[in-house]
Design a protein around this motif. Structure first.
Motif, short mmCIF file in Angstrom:
data_model
loop_
_atom_site.label_atom_id
_atom_site.label_comp_id
_atom_site.label_asym_id
_atom_site.label_seq_id
_atom_site.Cartn_x
_atom_site.Cartn_y
_atom_site.Cartn_z
N LEU A 155 -67.48 -18.85 -46.72
CA LEU A 155 -67.61 -18.71 -45.26
C LEU A 155 -68.14 -19.99 -44.63
O LEU A 155 -67.68 -20.41 -43.56
N SER A 210 -66.03 -22.45 -41.86
CA SER A 210 -66.57 -22.92 -40.58
C SER A 210 -66.57 -24.43 -40.49
O SER A 210 -66.19 -25.01 -39.47
N HIS A 211 -66.95 -25.08 -41.59
CA HIS A 211 -67.07 -26.54 -41.59
C HIS A 211 -65.71 -27.23 -41.57
O HIS A 211 -65.56 -28.31 -40.98
N ARG A 260 -62.89 -26.47 -40.14
CA ARG A 260 -62.02 -26.31 -38.98
C ARG A 260 -61.68 -27.66 -38.36
O ARG A 260 -62.49 -28.56 -38.33
#
Length: 209
Positions: free
Chosen positions: A109, A113-114, A116
């Motif tokens: 997860l 997020s990182h 993107r």
């Protein structure tokens, strides 16, 4: 043409871009990954391939049958990335998510997020494009530093390998490997600090003579 599975002894597990000299974290993670990949598989299940490697075991849910040199290079590049400052920030976010209750998928997860794409950040390049790009994809920036100039040619399996590696890091085996790497980093950092202090003290003593 079907590619035959490779014997694990011929797989090199070298990152696309090696760890930088003087960067303790990158070198430790790269070394520990090679050590893990060269260790023997503890047991073989009935439905597992005959040429089973550690990487086969980690990527067992991925959509390909055998580990190739490309898969090994991607995995080794990922391991090296964990040791840089940006990789450490993803690990830190993953640990925060673990504490929040996302136990097994915490690092996956954090990576999602990182990784993107944001066109106002890092010239619009994704994190995976940075650490899987070969050296000739980089060039000098207008400030005199080094920056990524073009996107590497990545395929769906490249992305899938990275996702499975982050997922594995949240498992018991992955967590144990990560903890071992972090202990070794702390040991080497402490040794480097002591060596630097002794050198500085030696310079001061020479000046006082």
């Amino acid at each position: 043409m079907t590619q035959l599975p490779l014997d694990s002894q011929w797989l090199l597990h070298r990152p696309i871009t090696g760890p930088r000299a003087g960067h303790i974290g990158e070198n430790v993670f790269c070394e520990k990954w090679l050590e893990l990949m060269q260790s023997e598989v503890e047991f073989r299940e009935v439905d597992e391939p005959e040429h089973l490697t550690k990487l086969n075991r980690i990527l067992r849910n991925a959509d390909f049958a055998a580990c190739t040199d490309r898969a090994c290079a991607i995995a080794a590049s990922w391991a090296t990335y964990l040791g840089c400052n940006v990789g450490a920030s993803v690990l830190s976010l993953g640990e925060s998510l673990r504490q929040a209750g996302f136990v097994h998928d915490c690092y996956l997860l954090a990576w999602a997020s990182h990784n993107r794409r944001a066109y106002g950040v890092n010239n619009g390049f994704r994190a995976i494009e940075f650490f899987l790009a070969p050296a000739d994809h980089y060039g000098r920036s207008y400030t005199g530093g080094v920056e990524l100039k073009r996107i590497p040619d990545l395929c769906v399996l490249d992305y899938e390998i990275i996702e499975h590696l982050w997922s594995w890091l949240g498992s018991d085996d992955g967590g144990a490997w990560l903890a071992g790497c972090q202990r070794e980093i702390e040991r080497r950092q402490a040794a480097a600090w002591r060596s630097e202090r002794e050198q500085n003290n030696g310079v001061v003593e020479q000046r006082n003579l």
